[in-house]
Scaffold this motif. Sequence first.
Motif, PDB file in Angstrom:
ATOM      1  N   VAL A  83     -48.527  17.427  13.571  1.00 26.83           N
ATOM      2  CA  VAL A  83     -49.047  17.496  12.208  1.00 26.83           C
ATOM      3  C   VAL A  83     -50.057  16.364  12.019  1.00 26.83           C
ATOM      4  O   VAL A  83     -49.772  15.217  12.365  1.00 26.83           O
ATOM      5  CB  VAL A  83     -47.916  17.340  11.165  1.00 26.83           C
ATOM      6  CG1 VAL A  83     -48.489  17.308   9.758  1.00 26.83           C
ATOM      7  CG2 VAL A  83     -46.894  18.450  11.301  1.00 26.83           C
ATOM      8  N   ALA A  84     -51.222  16.706  11.489  1.00 27.06           N
ATOM      9  CA  ALA A  84     -52.235  15.707  11.149  1.00 27.06           C
ATOM     10  C   ALA A  84     -52.555  15.843   9.665  1.00 27.06           C
ATOM     11  O   ALA A  84     -52.759  16.952   9.173  1.00 27.06           O
ATOM     12  CB  ALA A  84     -53.492  15.920  11.981  1.00 27.06           C
ATOM     13  N   LYS A  85     -52.586  14.695   8.958  1.00 23.82           N
ATOM     14  CA  LYS A  85     -52.857  14.714   7.520  1.00 23.82           C
ATOM     15  C   LYS A  85     -53.850  13.614   7.156  1.00 23.82           C
ATOM     16  O   LYS A  85     -53.802  12.523   7.722  1.00 23.82           O
ATOM     17  CB  LYS A  85     -51.565  14.493   6.724  1.00 23.82           C
ATOM     18  CG  LYS A  85     -50.557  15.593   6.867  1.00 23.82           C
ATOM     19  CD  LYS A  85     -49.330  15.305   6.032  1.00 23.82           C
ATOM     20  CE  LYS A  85     -48.311  16.411   6.176  1.00 23.82           C
ATOM     21  NZ  LYS A  85     -47.100  16.156   5.402  1.00 23.82           N
ATOM     22  N   THR A  86     -54.699  13.914   6.179  1.00 23.23           N
ATOM     23  CA  THR A  86     -55.653  12.938   5.659  1.00 23.23           C
ATOM     24  C   THR A  86     -55.644  13.006   4.144  1.00 23.23           C
ATOM     25  O   THR A  86     -55.623  14.101   3.572  1.00 23.23           O
ATOM     26  CB  THR A  86     -57.080  13.236   6.166  1.00 23.23           C
ATOM     27  OG1 THR A  86     -57.079  13.242   7.586  1.00 23.23           O
ATOM     28  CG2 THR A  86     -58.071  12.213   5.660  1.00 23.23           C
ATOM     29  N   SER A  87     -55.663  11.827   3.500  1.00 23.56           N
ATOM     30  CA  SER A  87     -55.721  11.757   2.038  1.00 23.56           C
ATOM     31  C   SER A  87     -56.640  10.622   1.626  1.00 23.56           C
ATOM     32  O   SER A  87     -56.619   9.546   2.235  1.00 23.56           O
ATOM     33  CB  SER A  87     -54.346  11.474   1.436  1.00 23.56           C
ATOM     34  OG  SER A  87     -53.457  12.508   1.708  1.00 23.56           O
ATOM     35  N   LEU A  88     -57.412  10.845   0.582  1.00 20.29           N
ATOM     36  CA  LEU A  88     -58.208   9.792  -0.044  1.00 20.29           C
ATOM     37  C   LEU A  88     -57.306   9.082  -1.049  1.00 20.29           C
ATOM     38  O   LEU A  88     -56.650   9.735  -1.864  1.00 20.29           O
ATOM     39  CB  LEU A  88     -59.417  10.406  -0.752  1.00 20.29           C
ATOM     40  CG  LEU A  88     -60.416   9.424  -1.368  1.00 20.29           C
ATOM     41  CD1 LEU A  88     -61.115   8.603  -0.285  1.00 20.29           C
ATOM     42  CD2 LEU A  88     -61.446  10.189  -2.208  1.00 20.29           C
ATOM     43  N   MET A  89     -57.244   7.758  -0.956  1.00 24.60           N
ATOM     44  CA  MET A  89     -56.353   7.009  -1.848  1.00 24.60           C
ATOM     45  C   MET A  89     -56.949   5.640  -2.163  1.00 24.60           C
ATOM     46  O   MET A  89     -57.831   5.162  -1.451  1.00 24.60           O
ATOM     47  CB  MET A  89     -54.974   6.857  -1.210  1.00 24.60           C
ATOM     48  CG  MET A  89     -54.968   6.148   0.126  1.00 24.60           C
ATOM     49  SD  MET A  89     -53.372   6.203   0.974  1.00 24.60           S
ATOM     50  CE  MET A  89     -52.389   5.158  -0.056  1.00 24.60           C
ATOM     51  N   GLU A  90     -56.444   5.037  -3.212  1.00 31.00           N
ATOM     52  CA  GLU A  90     -56.923   3.706  -3.590  1.00 31.00           C
ATOM     53  C   GLU A  90     -56.622   2.697  -2.493  1.00 31.00           C
ATOM     54  O   GLU A  90     -55.597   2.783  -1.814  1.00 31.00           O
ATOM     55  CB  GLU A  90     -56.264   3.256  -4.900  1.00 31.00           C
ATOM     56  CG  GLU A  90     -56.801   3.983  -6.118  1.00 31.00           C
ATOM     57  CD  GLU A  90     -56.236   3.417  -7.409  1.00 31.00           C
ATOM     58  OE1 GLU A  90     -56.370   2.196  -7.636  1.00 31.00           O
ATOM     59  OE2 GLU A  90     -55.659   4.207  -8.172  1.00 31.00           O
ATOM     60  N   ASP A  91     -57.529   1.739  -2.341  1.00 28.18           N
ATOM     61  CA  ASP A  91     -57.349   0.667  -1.373  1.00 28.18           C
ATOM     62  C   ASP A  91     -56.098  -0.137  -1.718  1.00 28.18           C
ATOM     63  O   ASP A  91     -55.744  -0.286  -2.884  1.00 28.18           O
ATOM     64  CB  ASP A  91     -58.583  -0.251  -1.401  1.00 28.18           C
ATOM     65  CG  ASP A  91     -58.527  -1.343  -0.354  1.00 28.18           C
ATOM     66  OD1 ASP A  91     -57.989  -1.102   0.740  1.00 28.18           O
ATOM     67  OD2 ASP A  91     -59.032  -2.444  -0.635  1.00 28.18           O
ATOM     68  N   GLU A  92     -55.417  -0.604  -0.687  1.00 29.74           N
ATOM     69  CA  GLU A  92     -54.273  -1.486  -0.874  1.00 29.74           C
ATOM     70  C   GLU A  92     -54.167  -2.393   0.339  1.00 29.74           C
ATOM     71  O   GLU A  92     -54.920  -2.241   1.299  1.00 29.74           O
ATOM     72  CB  GLU A  92     -52.987  -0.691  -1.108  1.00 29.74           C
ATOM     73  CG  GLU A  92     -52.652   0.307  -0.025  1.00 29.74           C
ATOM     74  CD  GLU A  92     -51.439   1.150  -0.414  1.00 29.74           C
ATOM     75  OE1 GLU A  92     -50.362   0.904   0.166  1.00 29.74           O
ATOM     76  OE2 GLU A  92     -51.563   2.031  -1.275  1.00 29.74           O
ATOM     77  N   SER A  93     -53.251  -3.333   0.298  1.00 31.12           N
ATOM     78  CA  SER A  93     -53.110  -4.276   1.403  1.00 31.12           C
ATOM     79  C   SER A  93     -52.677  -3.547   2.673  1.00 31.12           C
ATOM     80  O   SER A  93     -52.065  -2.481   2.615  1.00 31.12           O
ATOM     81  CB  SER A  93     -52.086  -5.366   1.058  1.00 31.12           C
ATOM     82  OG  SER A  93     -50.777  -4.829   1.099  1.00 31.12           O
ATOM     83  N   GLU A  94     -52.977  -4.159   3.814  1.00 36.20           N
ATOM     84  CA  GLU A  94     -52.597  -3.569   5.098  1.00 36.20           C
ATOM     85  C   GLU A  94     -51.085  -3.375   5.189  1.00 36.20           C
ATOM     86  O   GLU A  94     -50.611  -2.326   5.634  1.00 36.20           O
ATOM     87  CB  GLU A  94     -53.095  -4.458   6.246  1.00 36.20           C
ATOM     88  CG  GLU A  94     -54.606  -4.518   6.330  1.00 36.20           C
ATOM     89  CD  GLU A  94     -55.100  -5.479   7.392  1.00 36.20           C
ATOM     90  OE1 GLU A  94     -54.336  -5.833   8.301  1.00 36.20           O
ATOM     91  OE2 GLU A  94     -56.283  -5.867   7.307  1.00 36.20           O
ATOM     92  N   THR A  95     -50.324  -4.373   4.746  1.00 32.35           N
ATOM     93  CA  THR A  95     -48.863  -4.302   4.800  1.00 32.35           C
ATOM     94  C   THR A  95     -48.332  -3.179   3.923  1.00 32.35           C
ATOM     95  O   THR A  95     -47.470  -2.398   4.343  1.00 32.35           O
ATOM     96  CB  THR A  95     -48.238  -5.644   4.365  1.00 32.35           C
ATOM     97  OG1 THR A  95     -48.754  -6.673   5.208  1.00 32.35           O
ATOM     98  CG2 THR A  95     -46.733  -5.615   4.455  1.00 32.35           C
TER      99      THR A  95
END
Length: 194
Positions: A83-95
């Motif tokens: 399964v491969a998924k992609t979503s556009l989302m707000e930036d957040e910290s790497e952690t």
Amino acid sequence: MTLLVSAVYIFKLSPFEEKGEIKADDICASLGSSSSVADSLRNVLPEESSYSFDNDVKLRVDVTDTDYESSCFVSGGGEQLLVAKTSLMEDESETSWTQWVKGTAANDASVASLKPFATGKTAVASDRFAAVFVPCTSEGKIPGGQYNLSVSVELKQTGDSSASATRNALIDLVRSAGSFAHDKALCDMAFKSA
């Protein structure tokens, strides 16, 4: 004995079962360049007599739109293999993103041994799961600030490749899917694949 071997061959039972072909034309467009993707899929998927691909992409309509999603489901032998998924989302910290993307895996074992690799803002992979967080839309374009693409690939059924070779192929797949999404999602920030 000859009769048994003949029956096994006629009914295409193992070890004479035909291996399914992964054709570049059949592969989900959201995985990216089909020739390199086909090679990566051959490296990670278990041998099946046939493979099917189900692709769904929801494109952004303009640069202020916050909706971009894609999914690709690869099946064979009556089971979901990848399964491969992609979503556009707000930036957040790497952690924060890493913890979130771990929670998207169907199997906790897939994300138990994630290690970072160089792509985008941050990226992690194991021999069952790979994910990247790629900067897409710069602050000021969409209300809420910078938006990134979260791209993940999870291998649900393993093939015969070594853990190292499988991890490398999953990294290639997630980078390719990230590059495709970056192009199609109207991104204005540079894509750094390594």
